[in-house]
Design an enzyme around this catalytic site. Structure first.
Site, PDB file in Angstrom:
ATOM      1  CG  ASP A  10      -0.633  -2.230 -10.863  1.00 45.91           C
ATOM      2  OD1 ASP A  10       0.299  -1.454 -10.899  1.00 45.91           O
ATOM      3  OD2 ASP A  10      -1.752  -2.059 -10.556  1.00 45.91           O
TER       4      ASP A  10
ATOM      5  CG  HIS B 223      -0.205   2.916  -8.907  1.00 44.28           C
ATOM      6  ND1 HIS B 223      -0.163   2.091  -9.886  1.00 44.28           N
ATOM      7  CD2 HIS B 223       0.905   1.290  -8.619  1.00 44.28           C
ATOM      8  CE1 HIS B 223      -0.175   1.430 -10.028  1.00 44.28           C
ATOM      9  NE2 HIS B 223       0.210   0.143  -9.416  1.00 44.28           N
TER      10      HIS B 223
END
Ligand code: SIN
Length: 287
Positions: free
Chosen positions: A110, A263
């Site tokens: 992120d 992810h």
């Protein structure tokens, strides 16, 4: 090894990479001793799974804040108006937020396109489809450790360029309802440079810190050569032995260490609702 007491259990579910934390209700205030157990487990395992939670927005934020200050995402159209610390990843939208159909559907860590990428994220599942819509996680400690010595020597001192705008545009091509980023939003996220190999600030372990989502080149390397190297590193990182698949149930909260994992969300049938809330804890400058 399983650690247990009256109130909390920490059970590894995939070697050292992932652990499930049991007998804990994150909606309740937590004393420092229990929080320290969770924090230690987070550093030991990189991914913590908490099942069966029932969290209000305030409770989700309160638990997240135990780890540090929270990010307010640049793409404001996905933030809860009353709680901008919460990014809504929902294909139906919620309370004035924009629906998102392909959020996080590519390998990434992120917000690495900021000078201080997040420490971690806490993703809470409100509604999940009957199948698909899983989240895959890649262990970037393992990715680095398993590189051959020649590659390690080649990349150890390299710096990489991270960018948001290109990825945002790419995803917008598949999702025609995605609003364009405003010039002000784009100005918040100029290109940044991070080491290709970082040292985790709390564990001292080395991590491969590039991701397909936002890493676009290698400083001082011709574009094609940089892209070829990055492609090789991305492919190496997500080999099955490094990856955990989380199959969501409503009420799951998964917290990941953004400094040492990547992810991606997997596909699902868009006739079903998928609604997730994410908080994101601020981090420090990679070194
Ligand atoms: C994210 O990329 O933060 C969300 C992933 C997901 O929705 O599974």
């Amino acid at each position: 090894m399983e650690v247990e007491d009256m109130k909390l259990s920490i059970t590894p579910v995939q070697g050292r990479f992932v652990a499930e934390v049991g007998s804990v209700d994150l909606s309740q205030p937590m004393d420092d001793a229990h929080f320290a157990r969770i924090h230690d487990a987070f550093l030991e395992h990189s991914i913590l799974v908490f099942r069966g939670q029932r969290l209000s927005n305030e409770q989700h934020i309160a638990f997240s804040r135990r780890f540090g200050e929270l990010e307010i995402h640049t793409a404001r159209h996905w933030l809860l108006p009353e709680h901008p610390e919460i990014l809504v990843l929902s294909n139906r939208g919620e309370e004035g937020t924009r629906p998102i159909v392909n959020g996080g559907a590519y390998w990434h860590s992120d917000i690495t396109y900021k000078a201080k990428p997040p420490l971690g994220s806490l993703l809470y599942a409100l509604e999940v489809p009957p199948e698909g819509g899983d989240t895959l996680y890649a262990d970037m400690y393992a990715a680095y450790a398993s590189l051959d010595d020649e590659t390690k020597a080649r990349i150890d001192d390299l710096q990489a360029i991270h960018r948001y705008g290109d990825r945002y545009q790419l995803m917008a091509r598949e999702d025609k309802d995605r609003p364009a980023l405003t010039p002000e939003q784009l100005a918040e996220v100029p290109d940044v440079v991070h080491p290709v190999v970082r040292t985790h600030p709390e564990t001292g372990r080395k991590v491969l810190f590039v991701n397909e989502g936002f890493t676009v080149g290698i400083v001082g390397m011709p574009e094609a050569e940089g892209k070829a190297l990055l492609e090789r590193l991305f492919e190496h990182s997500v080999q099955p032995g490094h990856v955990y698949r989380h199959r969501w149930q409503a009420g799951d909260l998964v917290m990941w260490d953004n400094r040492c994992t990547m992810h991606r969300a997997t596909e699902y049938d868009l006739r079903y609702a998928r609604a997730m809330h994410r908080t994101t804890v601020q981090g420090d400058r990679p070194a």
